[in-house]
Design a protein around this motif. Structure first.
Motif, PDB file in Angstrom:
ATOM      1  N   PHE E  12       0.844  -1.197   0.000  1.00 23.83           N
ATOM      2  CA  PHE E  12       0.000   0.000   0.000  1.00 23.83           C
ATOM      3  C   PHE E  12       0.875   1.240   0.000  1.00 23.83           C
ATOM      4  N   TYR E  13       0.478   2.194  -0.774  1.00 26.15           N
ATOM      5  CA  TYR E  13       1.021   3.546  -0.596  1.00 26.15           C
ATOM      6  C   TYR E  13      -0.126   4.383  -0.069  1.00 26.15           C
ATOM      7  N   GLY E  14      -0.106   4.621   1.206  1.00 27.37           N
ATOM      8  CA  GLY E  14      -1.264   5.273   1.811  1.00 27.37           C
ATOM      9  C   GLY E  14      -2.440   4.325   1.670  1.00 27.37           C
ATOM     10  N   ASP E  15      -3.516   4.800   1.053  1.00 23.89           N
ATOM     11  CA  ASP E  15      -4.683   3.952   0.856  1.00 23.89           C
ATOM     12  C   ASP E  15      -4.625   3.200  -0.453  1.00 23.89           C
ATOM     13  N   TYR E  16      -3.656   3.589  -1.269  1.00 22.84           N
ATOM     14  CA  TYR E  16      -3.620   3.060  -2.628  1.00 22.84           C
ATOM     15  C   TYR E  16      -2.909   1.717  -2.649  1.00 22.84           C
ATOM     16  N   GLU E  17      -3.625   0.692  -3.110  1.00 20.66           N
ATOM     17  CA  GLU E  17      -3.070  -0.647  -3.106  1.00 20.66           C
ATOM     18  C   GLU E  17      -2.356  -0.887  -4.418  1.00 20.66           C
ATOM     19  N   VAL E  18      -1.061  -0.910  -4.378  1.00 17.41           N
ATOM     20  CA  VAL E  18      -0.282  -1.078  -5.606  1.00 17.41           C
ATOM     21  C   VAL E  18      -0.199  -2.547  -5.984  1.00 17.41           C
ATOM     22  N   LEU E  19       0.033  -3.398  -4.988  1.00 19.93           N
ATOM     23  CA  LEU E  19       0.081  -4.837  -5.254  1.00 19.93           C
ATOM     24  C   LEU E  19      -1.011  -5.496  -4.435  1.00 19.93           C
ATOM     25  N   GLY E  36       4.468  -6.186 -17.855  1.00 17.73           N
ATOM     26  CA  GLY E  36       3.198  -5.520 -17.622  1.00 17.73           C
ATOM     27  C   GLY E  36       3.336  -4.081 -18.039  1.00 17.73           C
ATOM     28  N   PRO E  37       2.205  -3.432 -18.215  1.00 15.38           N
ATOM     29  CA  PRO E  37       2.279  -2.035 -18.668  1.00 15.38           C
ATOM     30  C   PRO E  37       2.850  -1.143 -17.570  1.00 15.38           C
ATOM     31  N   SER E  38       3.192   0.055 -17.945  1.00 14.57           N
ATOM     32  CA  SER E  38       3.768   1.006 -17.008  1.00 14.57           C
ATOM     33  C   SER E  38       2.818   1.259 -15.844  1.00 14.57           C
ATOM     34  N   GLY E  39       3.363   1.244 -14.653  1.00 18.20           N
ATOM     35  CA  GLY E  39       2.548   1.560 -13.484  1.00 18.20           C
ATOM     36  C   GLY E  39       1.833   0.373 -12.889  1.00 18.20           C
ATOM     37  N   CYS E  40       2.075  -0.829 -13.399  1.00 16.93           N
ATOM     38  CA  CYS E  40       1.341  -1.978 -12.893  1.00 16.93           C
ATOM     39  C   CYS E  40       1.940  -2.507 -11.608  1.00 16.93           C
ATOM     40  N   GLY E  41       3.104  -2.049 -11.233  1.00 20.79           N
ATOM     41  CA  GLY E  41       3.670  -2.462  -9.957  1.00 20.79           C
ATOM     42  C   GLY E  41       4.889  -3.366 -10.067  1.00 20.79           C
ATOM     43  N   LYS E  42       5.453  -3.485 -11.256  1.00 23.06           N
ATOM     44  CA  LYS E  42       6.606  -4.365 -11.444  1.00 23.06           C
ATOM     45  C   LYS E  42       7.780  -3.926 -10.581  1.00 23.06           C
ATOM     46  N   SER E  43       8.130  -2.634 -10.710  1.00 23.15           N
ATOM     47  CA  SER E  43       9.282  -2.148  -9.956  1.00 23.15           C
ATOM     48  C   SER E  43       9.039  -2.277  -8.474  1.00 23.15           C
ATOM     49  N   THR E  44       7.835  -1.965  -8.081  1.00 24.85           N
ATOM     50  CA  THR E  44       7.518  -2.040  -6.654  1.00 24.85           C
ATOM     51  C   THR E  44       7.743  -3.456  -6.138  1.00 24.85           C
ATOM     52  N   LEU E  45       7.265  -4.418  -6.880  1.00 26.33           N
ATOM     53  CA  LEU E  45       7.425  -5.806  -6.452  1.00 26.33           C
ATOM     54  C   LEU E  45       8.907  -6.164  -6.369  1.00 26.33           C
ATOM     55  N   ASP E 158      15.957  -4.443 -13.007  1.00 28.30           N
ATOM     56  CA  ASP E 158      14.815  -3.564 -13.281  1.00 28.30           C
ATOM     57  C   ASP E 158      15.032  -2.855 -14.610  1.00 28.30           C
ATOM     58  N   GLU E 159      14.372  -3.359 -15.610  1.00 33.07           N
ATOM     59  CA  GLU E 159      14.472  -2.796 -16.965  1.00 33.07           C
ATOM     60  C   GLU E 159      15.903  -2.421 -17.322  1.00 33.07           C
ATOM     61  N   PRO E 160      16.798  -3.359 -17.269  1.00 31.43           N
ATOM     62  CA  PRO E 160      18.200  -2.990 -17.447  1.00 31.43           C
ATOM     63  C   PRO E 160      18.514  -2.540 -18.867  1.00 31.43           C
ATOM     64  N   THR E 191      10.533  -5.925 -17.019  1.00 29.15           N
ATOM     65  CA  THR E 191      10.565  -5.177 -18.273  1.00 29.15           C
ATOM     66  C   THR E 191       9.141  -4.844 -18.665  1.00 29.15           C
ATOM     67  N   HIS E 192       8.976  -3.850 -19.502  1.00 29.64           N
ATOM     68  CA  HIS E 192       7.653  -3.739 -20.090  1.00 29.64           C
ATOM     69  C   HIS E 192       7.717  -4.015 -21.576  1.00 29.64           C
ATOM     70  N   ASP E 193       8.861  -4.547 -21.978  1.00 32.79           N
ATOM     71  CA  ASP E 193       9.039  -4.879 -23.384  1.00 32.79           C
ATOM     72  C   ASP E 193       8.759  -6.369 -23.547  1.00 32.79           C
TER      73      ASP E 193
HETATM   74  N1  ATP Z   1       6.469   6.231  -3.332  1.00 35.58           N
HETATM   75  C1  ATP Z   1       5.279   6.072  -3.910  1.00 35.58           C
HETATM   76  N2  ATP Z   1       4.198   6.690  -3.394  1.00 35.58           N
HETATM   77  C2  ATP Z   1       2.984   6.535  -3.953  1.00 35.58           C
HETATM   78  N3  ATP Z   1       2.752   5.803  -5.049  1.00 35.58           N
HETATM   79  C3  ATP Z   1       3.786   5.155  -5.615  1.00 35.58           C
HETATM   80  C4  ATP Z   1       5.100   5.275  -5.082  1.00 35.58           C
HETATM   81  N4  ATP Z   1       5.933   4.531  -5.851  1.00 35.58           N
HETATM   82  C5  ATP Z   1       5.171   3.998  -6.814  1.00 35.58           C
HETATM   83  N5  ATP Z   1       3.886   4.369  -6.695  1.00 35.58           N
HETATM   84  C6  ATP Z   1       2.777   3.980  -7.541  1.00 35.58           C
HETATM   85  O1  ATP Z   1       2.749   2.594  -7.598  1.00 35.58           O
HETATM   86  C7  ATP Z   1       2.386   2.154  -8.882  1.00 35.58           C
HETATM   87  C8  ATP Z   1       3.378   1.117  -9.381  1.00 35.58           C
HETATM   88  O2  ATP Z   1       4.623   1.729  -9.593  1.00 35.58           O
HETATM   89  P1  ATP Z   1       5.836   0.927 -10.204  1.00 35.58           P
HETATM   90  O3  ATP Z   1       6.986   1.854 -10.227  1.00 35.58           O
HETATM   91  O4  ATP Z   1       5.992  -0.354  -9.489  1.00 35.58           O
HETATM   92  O5  ATP Z   1       5.354   0.655 -11.682  1.00 35.58           O
HETATM   93  P2  ATP Z   1       6.124  -0.129 -12.809  1.00 35.58           P
HETATM   94  O6  ATP Z   1       5.304  -1.281 -13.132  1.00 35.58           O
HETATM   95  O7  ATP Z   1       7.534  -0.355 -12.442  1.00 35.58           O
HETATM   96  O8  ATP Z   1       6.039   0.913 -14.017  1.00 35.58           O
HETATM   97  P3  ATP Z   1       7.148   1.301 -15.076  1.00 35.58           P
HETATM   98  O9  ATP Z   1       7.068   0.301 -16.147  1.00 35.58           O
HETATM   99  O10 ATP Z   1       6.688   2.646 -15.534  1.00 35.58           O
HETATM  100  O11 ATP Z   1       8.449   1.338 -14.378  1.00 35.58           O
HETATM  101  C9  ATP Z   1       2.306   3.376  -9.772  1.00 35.58           C
HETATM  102  O12 ATP Z   1       0.966   3.688  -9.979  1.00 35.58           O
HETATM  103  C10 ATP Z   1       2.951   4.447  -8.967  1.00 35.58           C
HETATM  104  O13 ATP Z   1       2.297   5.668  -9.199  1.00 35.58           O
END
Ligand code: ATP
Ligand code: ATP
Ligand code: MG
Ligand code: MG
Lengths: 285, 294, 383, 377, 377
Positions: E12-19, E36-45, E158-160, E191-193
């Motif tokens: 969670f980032y605050g209330d926002y559930e990323v994964l 996965g597409p940009s913003g899907c949470g790959k990097s976060t995971l 991470d997307e090297p 990757t998102h490729d």
């Molecule tokens: N520190 C943070 N605070 C709040 N939201 C965040 C934070 N870091 C990431 N997010 C949100 O979490 C979601 C996932 O981010 P993440 O960086 O994992 O995406 P990604 O899949 O790696 O995308 P990309 O392909 O663009 O790198 C995004 O919607 C992003 O806005």
């Protein structure tokens, strides 16, 4: 001419305008120095004579010789200023580098308030706090030593140094920290081996500004907290040319020029870093 | 979790030396000043708690005028520093031969001990023997000596000019750095579209300098508000109090008249004013900040 | 170790005469040491005050006598009582400058009086008799006017800058018209007719003064006189030494008198050695202070000339001196009807009001009556 | 009219000659792509055409006028920068309107123009946003928008897609191609991505270290590369090169020997080629499983399965470079398991020791000669 | 051992559930790609696995040990950052040696290790240079070098390759694949490729807005995507989707109607599917010139000639998206000239209104079942 990018090419009237602009700007900046320099060349008797003569009549560099005689300790004052400034700069850097790093790279509660508090310190000029400060200096027993000037000098130079360096460090990519963290480096190791070298240009800028601040601008602390002539810095030393009844203007001006020369030389060699260090955007690999 | 906790602890360890130092050296006198402002401290050995009396006293006399003057003085000084600094930075940024020398030549006002710089200006302003009056007479622009520090209006501006002069080098260098960090391709794009030099400056350089201008005007606002030496050496707040700013007034009360309590109250007031001002300033200017370039 | 008497000494260097006698005193008082600290004139007094206020007073400091009352009231200094013999040694009124509530609070060490210098060449140029200086205010104002009209050069050098000697200059006019800021009971008598007359005269003569008097303090006015660009100034003895280096034809006389004057007057300014309370060496410091200002040493010190000092005590040596350099005469003559600096608890506050008053008249912002009334009201608070 | 002519254009940086006399004619409405490896001088050439860099020698002629000394705006060109160079402090609208504001166009006309550009580029809903809030592809479109409002006759693009991810890049490629047909303006496009070059260009100019290596329609470069450099650069994956010896030459072609196998390649022979060492080129997509006129057994070290295709990489003999074969998607090969592949002589290219190609006898009409003519011609 | 297990991992980032509760098992030595597409949470995971970001809920288990609270270095992992995060002030040698210096390894052993890594990565000649002097690919290798000297059991990337140009990217892909086989370490690659994903992965994890959409071997995703999202994401160019109506269903498959043409797709039928609106998916590479079980006439608006292939894009009916066909390289079609294409039912995918795929009756053994097993298994 032809190798210069076309966007930087100027037509003749643009060049004239630019040089005129620079001339006007430098005139504003330097005219007191021109006046000061001319004063330093004029014999004392000619100083107070009208009508105003721009060029000194039978001007000479005599004042540059006699200044050493009328204030024998002047060399010492310059040395003191240098010495004090260097120590102040070193202490400020020691305190400010870790602090700016913390402000730039970590997030913790109360950070904003703390930063604001540092700014607040800048809001009080030393003059207003003089008496409580004096009591403090006395109670820690540093009156009439070099420390009497160093200790408060450092305190009032810290806030702006933190502001400057923090801005610089924020631009260092966070990934470098993370990479070092991944490799098992401790926070301290990261700071020392990774951040410090990269932040060098920024640190140099802070060092220069701190040095100048300490070199030229700290007058009131020296005056109040130190009574020993042998520890007096340049600004106080210059007041030695204010005689009992009369200011020896030509020697005062000569001494001012001699006094700022060392700092000018420092700036001369470091000015590249000054502009560059402020400019440096994101760290390029 | 624990990693974050350790990071926070480390951050505090890093901060501690600086915080403790400033606390010890500055915060203590600050608190002292604050306490003092509620007493009738003077040269007398006994001091009494007087509550808000010092503050009431401040607002009873001509203080409003001083405040207003301080703000006007500060406003013009900061504004001029920004304008001249921008002008200087733009000039020094031009790719003409000699520019690194010119950059070096902007530094002296910053390096020279402030008092000396002010004395030099005092010389220049001198009606009988000074350069400005002398040259004006020489070129026949005025027919007699002009004593710039003799009249409220001219003294007011003379002190501002000197303050600007001292502040300009740092502002210029900072702005120069800001200009140089603007990506070159923006200028090339604008030029390709036919924008001339002035147009590029107006529509690209200036807006992108806004963050730098905000930072600098903020810092120089604080410095200018507290600018003491210049007015003190040139006019001591005169003639007829027409260059008396809050800091001069505070100094005269505290150090001149030895009314430490009243002086402390004024000092605290300055700080409150400045804090409020800075806060408002941040609020207003944050919106002016151009979007970060991605 | 030696016991130490710390001394804040104003100036750039210690006068060699003082150095000499410090040594002598030290050799006579084994175990004692005098450590002068030289502080520039501008910051000298503030430093002594700051040290005292912070609770670490120096043993002795060179201060303007006007501050003695303030120090005494705040219990910062100890009295330095004078025997009647000692008092008698001084010129009249001098002891008054250090006396407050019947006690002496300092030992006078420097003294200055003022006289009127005039530029004979300019008088001649304006068709005036170069050898007849003005005797009264009316003459002075008239002559200044004539000179200004005839030569275009200002007739009188007025100092009205926001600076301490602006008030001093005005006080000379007060004491040449038998005026006083306070009476014997300490009542404010600023709005007396004598002072009003002085202020009116200021207004009149400012029309013939140099451009922008509010920009000049007395040394700056003196520089103009030395440059031959103003016909008359009131200045101390130092100006005479400087005039010797110029081509100017000059004369010096007692200050012109106002309508109510009883005789030649001037403001008597003394600087004193104040002995601070709490240094632990008060008695020895008093002893030293008296020694270093004893007639012989003081005479030697003040008569070396150039420093602009007036002798504190009459003596044969002084007479000899005056005989040799006759320009000294008016400076000593003025002492007879001179007066001290008024002592106020908040001296700075008082001074600011006076400066404000003078400036408002000189710049034409206020009429003398109104300005005087306003100032009289203000200084009530500073008693 | 957007006709451009480069006449022996040279560029020196100090003593270093970046461009060594480039000659080129670009027809009105043509889409020309400059490709070449990094540092070969593409950007420099483009910037010289734009007027951003000075020309050291030679002439740049636009619509018959020598423009060497004219500033960009007088050349009737517009440029889209690799970094987009959007003004971060202006809205999308203001960014696009910038060139018109410079011209002091009246407000209404300006608005109409910007809105028209926004419509073409599907940016209508973004006009009030700042560039910082846009995605890469949207920014790219804003940059193009800024270029098109001026209605220049020539568009210059410097690697406009290199900051985008693969999917977006593919989309933008198509958008740009459409835009070209819509505007009918001359476009000069710099890239080092040969896929972009192949897919977008009417004509490709291959630059190699400051020289033009070959100019031609994409398929001409693909089928008849003039030299080994172009052959290696055009086509993805890269062409494989094998060292061969020429055994004999006749009208039918050159007979070469590769490790004991001979094949006769249908190329125009040259005098004195017999006995020389040569290089045989064969594209990965022309390698088939099984045997051919030349047969090889390779052990793939890496196999990439793309679904539609399978790409196998193998080290071949002393070659350090990978030998690469593109095979059908469902081919049954595995890494580290030897597999036999074959090459047909008709698909082969032949280069002499200097890398100059022997002209292939392949008829371009086989591939439909029409294809070689630019679509807009 | 480099075995990784994710147990209902949430962020969670605050209330926002990323994964939203990710479950995954990664075997030792496996090469897993998160796409996965940009913003899907790959990097976060990835950053959570690394220990750079805290885990909000769930467990991360490496080799049987719950590591949620361990710092990265204790997890036995190494990470290669997208920006490489090289230390600009250190030489390549020092950059690679950094983790060893942290461990205070003795000089000789350190030197041997760094040189070994440099040899593997062909950086021997660069050791004394600073990163600023290296090309993108070389920097990338230095970043990998820094990761391998520590001999971690798990590598995270991470997307090297996203900063590299196309050609270099292709090369590095192969290098990385080789490296994986050489080191036999577990690798997790973001990757998102999708091309990278297809070519490098033993197993692909497709993420969609914080959820795992499908996990499987590349060709499994290609041939049997579980839903429309995966079908669209995997494969290049993107799969075409056509709206169809289901007419009838039988064991042989589902018969669908597309604008009056019917075809029977060999998919496992489900109850109640008849009469529903569905989506037919067909990959561009499965479209052939001429006619098929479904025939269409399309007018290509853009034609991309890649040499080996020709890609044609056309707008189809009301579809806003491009209809795309990948045809042989020498095909004789032209932009704006209508052309007839055909689709075979066996190649088609079918998705219900929610986007869930009907299982295709295509036998994966047809493509050689062995291929689906990871190469290193
Ligand atoms: N520190 C943070 N605070 C709040 N939201 C965040 C934070 N870091 C990431 N997010 C949100 O979490 C979601 C996932 O981010 P993440 O960086 O994992 O995406 P990604 O899949 O790696 O995308 P990309 O392909 O663009 O790198 C995004 O919607 C992003 O806005
Ligand atoms: N201002 C300059 N001074 C000196 N050399 C330069 C300058 N600008 C470019 N060069 C050199 O000119 C050559 C060509 O540079 P250019 O930018 O045109 O290459 P490019 O083909 O655009 O490469 P890339 O694909 O990397 O953008 C390079 O070798 C470069 O180092
Ligand atoms: Mg380039
Ligand atoms: Mg990411």
């Amino acid at each position: 001419m032809s190798s210069r990018p076309m966007i930087d090419r100027y037509s003749w009237w643009e060049i004239i305008l630019i040089y005129c602009g620079i001339a006007i700007f430098l005139f504003f900046v330097l005219s007191p120095f021109v006046e000061g320099f001319l004063v330093s060349l004029k014999p004392l008797s000619q100083l107070f004579s009208s009508p105003y003569r721009f060029w000194p009549e039978n001007g000479s560099f005599e004042a540059y010789r006699t200044m050493w005689i009328s204030v024998p300790g002047f060399g010492r004052y310059i040395f003191n200023s240098f010495f004090i400034s260097i120590i102040v700069t070193v202490i400020v850097l020691c305190l400010v580098i870790p602090a700016s790093y913390a402000f730039a790279k970590f997030e913790f509660r109360g950070m904003g308030i703390l930063l604001g508090a540092f700014l607040t310190v800048n809001m009080f000029s030393g003059a207003v706090l003089l008496i409580p400060l004096f009591r403090l200096m006395r109670s820690i027993g540093v009156l009439n030593t070099y420390l009497a000037m160093i200790v408060p000098g450092v305190a009032f130079l810290i806030p702006s140094a933190i502001w400057l360096l923090r801005t610089y460090m924020i631009r260092i990519p966070q990934e470098l920290n993370e990479a070092a963290y991944m490799d098992g480096a401790s926070h301290f190791y990261t700071l020392r081996r990774v951040i410090l070298p990269i932040a060098m240009p920024g640190i140099i800028v802070v060092a220069i500004t701190t040095f100048i601040g300490a070199y030229a601008q700290q007058f009131i602390f020296a005056l109040t907290f130190n009574s020993k002539t042998e520890y007096m810095p340049l600004p106080v030393g210059l007041f030695a040319y204010f005689g009992k009844q009369e200011v020896i203007w030509n020697e005062l001006m000569a001494a001012s020029f001699v006094g700022i020369a060392p700092a000018m030389i420092v700036i001369f060699f470091l000015q590249r870093y000054l502009v560059g260090g402020l400019t440096a955007g994101a760290v390029k690999q | 979790m624990s990693a974050q906790k350790s990071a926070v602890i480390f951050a505090w360890i890093l901060l501690l030396p600086a915080v403790l130092y400033v606390l010890a050296i500055v915060a203590y006198p600050l608190v002292d000043t604050f306490i003092l402002s509620f007493t009738d401290a003077s040269l007398r050995k006994v001091t009494n708690w007087v509550g808000w009396a010092n503050y009431e006293k401040i607002f009873n006399n001509t203080f409003a005028e001083v405040i207003l003057r301080t703000f006007i003085w500060t406003f013009f000084s900061v504004a001029l520093k920004m304008i001249i600094g921008t002008f200087g930075a733009a000039m020094l940024n031009a790719a003409v031969p000699g520019r690194s020398l010119f950059r070096l030549l902007t530094m002296p006002p910053w390096i020279v001990p402030m008092a000396i710089g002010i004395f030099m200006w005092g010389w220049m302003y001198n009606g009988q023997f000074g350069m400005i009056s002398g040259l004006l007479q020489r070129f026949g622009l005025v027919d007699g000596p002009v004593a710039f520090l003799a009249y409220g209006s001219t003294a007011f501006w003379a002190t501002i000019v000197t303050d600007v002069w001292i502040g300009v080098p740092l502002v210029t260098i900072y702005f120069l750095a800001a200009i140089q960090s603007i990506p070159k391709d923006l200028y090339e794009a604008a030029w390709t579209d036919g924008a001339g030099r002035w147009y590029r400056f107006r529509r690209i350089t200036l807006p992108l300098m806004v963050p730098a201008i905000i930072t600098m005007s903020m810092l120089s606002l604080i410095a200018t508000f507290n600018s003491f030496d210049i007015i003190w050496i040139l006019t001591q707040g005169g003639p007829s109090g027409e260059t008396t700013t809050m800091i001069i007034d505070t100094y005269q009360t505290a150090i001149g008249s030895k009314k430490y309590g009243e002086g402390a109250a004024r000092a605290v007031l300055i700080c409150i004013f400045l804090s409020l001002f800075c806060f408002a300033y941040f609020r207003v200017t944050r919106r002016l900040n151009p979007e970060k370039r991605a | 170790a030696d016991k130490e008497i710390s001394w804040i000494y104003c100036g750039d260097t210690i006068d060699p005469i003082h150095t000499k006698y410090i040594k002598e005193w030290e050799s006579k008082n084994a175990g004692w040491k005098v450590t002068p600290e030289v502080v520039g004139w501008a910051q000298c007094q503030d430093k002594a005050t700051t040290l005292a206020a912070a609770g670490t007073p120096v043993a002795m400091a060179y201060v303007g006598s006007r501050t003695l009352k303030e120090f005494a009231q705040n219990d910062l200094i100890v009295p330095v009582p004078m025997t009647d013999d000692e008092k008698k040694g001084y010129y009249p009124h001098i002891v008054d400058t250090v006396t407050f509530e019947g006690n002496q609070w300092g030992v006078p060490i420097a003294f200055s009086t003022k006289a009127l210098y005039w530029n004979k060449d300019l008088f001649k140029q304006a068709g005036l008799d170069p050898e007849t200086p003005p005797k009264t205010w009316a003459e002075e104002i008239q002559m200044a006017k004539t000179i200004k009209e005839k030569t275009g050069i200002p007739g009188f050098g007025l100092s009205a800058k926001t600076f301490d000697n602006t008030m001093h200059q005005f006080m000379h006019w007060v004491y040449t018209n038998n005026g006083a800021v306070t009476d014997a009971d300490g009542k404010i008598t600023l709005d007396s007719p004598q002072i009003l007359a002085a202020l009116k005269a200021y207004k009149d003569i400012s029309a013939s003064a140099e451009e922008g008097p509010t920009a000049y303090e007395q040394n700056e006015v003196r520089a103009i006189f030395l440059d031959g660009k103003v016909a008359m100034i009131q200045a101390g003895s130092g100006a005479a030494y400087r005039l010797k280096d110029t081509k100017i034809n000059w004369g010096v006389t007692t200050l012109p008198l106002g309508p109510d004057a009883k005789g030649a007057g001037t403001l008597l300014i003394t600087d004193s050695l104040a002995i601070f309370k709490g240094s632990g060496v008060e008695d020895k410091a008093i002893e030293f202070a008296k020694y270093i200002t004893s007639p012989d040493i003081q005479g030697e010190y003040e008569l070396q000339g150039g420093a602009g000092l007036t002798p504190l005590r009459p003596s044969a040596k002084v007479d000899e001196f005056v005989a040799k350099d006759p320009f000294w005469k008016p400076f000593i003559e003025g002492i007879s009807y001179g007066g001290p600096e008024p002592l106020f608890t908040d001296y700075k506050g008082f001074q600011n009001s006076m400066i404000e008053m003078v400036q408002s008249v000189v710049t034409g912002k206020a009429e003398p009556e109104a300005a005087l009334k306003k100032a009289a009201g203000e200084i009530e608070a500073f008693k | 009219m957007g006709q451009l002519q480069l006449n022996k254009v040279q560029k020196f940086y100090g003593d270093y000659e970046v461009l060594k006399g480039v000659e080129l004619d670009v027809r009105d409405g043509e889409f020309v792509v400059f490709v070449g490896p990094s540092g070969c001088g593409k950007s420099t050439l483009l910037r010289m055409i734009a007027g951003l860099d000075a020309t050291s020698k030679g002439d740049i002629i636009i619509n018959g006028v020598r423009v060497n000394d004219l500033p960009p705006v007088k050349r009737g060109i517009a440029m889209v920068f690799q970094s987009y160079a959007l003004y971060p402090h202006m809205t999308v609208f203001e960014n696009i309107a910038f060139p018109l504001r410079v011209e002091r166009m009246e407000e209404e006309k300006l608005k109409a123009k910007v809105e028209n550009a926004a419509r073409i580029l599907h940016l209508e809903t973004r006009l009030q946003q700042k560039p910082g809030m846009l995605s890469g592809g949207q920014r790219q479109r804003v940059a193009i928008g800024r270029a098109i409002v001026r209605e220049p006759k020539i568009f210059l693009f410097d690697e406009p897609l290199s900051n985008l991810d693969a999917a977006l890049r593919a989309d933008m490629r198509i958008e740009l191609a459409k835009l070209h047909r819509q505007l009918k303006a001359t476009m000069i496009y710099v890239t080092h991505d040969q896929v972009e070059a192949m897919t977008m260009a009417d004509r490709i100019v291959v630059l190699d270290a400051g020289n033009i290596s070959q100019t031609g329609a994409p398929l001409e470069l693909y089928h008849k590369p003039a030299n080994q450099f172009v052959a290696g650069f055009i086509g993805n994956p890269k062409m494989n090169f094998l060292p061969v010896t020429c055994m004999s030459a006749s009208e039918a072609g050159a007979t070469v020997d590769y490790r004991g196998q001979t094949a006769t390649l249908p190329v125009k022979p040259r005098d004195g080629m017999v006995g020389k060492m040569m290089t045989l080129g064969i594209r990965p997509e022309h390698i088939q499983l099984g045997s051919g006129e030349i047969s090889l057994t390779v052990t793939p070290s890496v196999i990439e399965r793309l679904g539609a295709n399978t790409v196998a990489y193998a080290a071949l003999g002393s070659e350090t470079e990978n030998f690469c074969a593109m095979l059908p998607g469902s081919v049954g090969i595995r890494a580290d398991a030897p597999v036999a592949v074959g090459i047909n002589a008709a698909d082969c290219h032949l280069f002499d020791a200097e890398g100059i190609a022997f002209e292939r006898r392949v008829e371009l009409t086989d591939i439909d000669m029409n294809l070689l003519a630019p679509a807009t011609a």
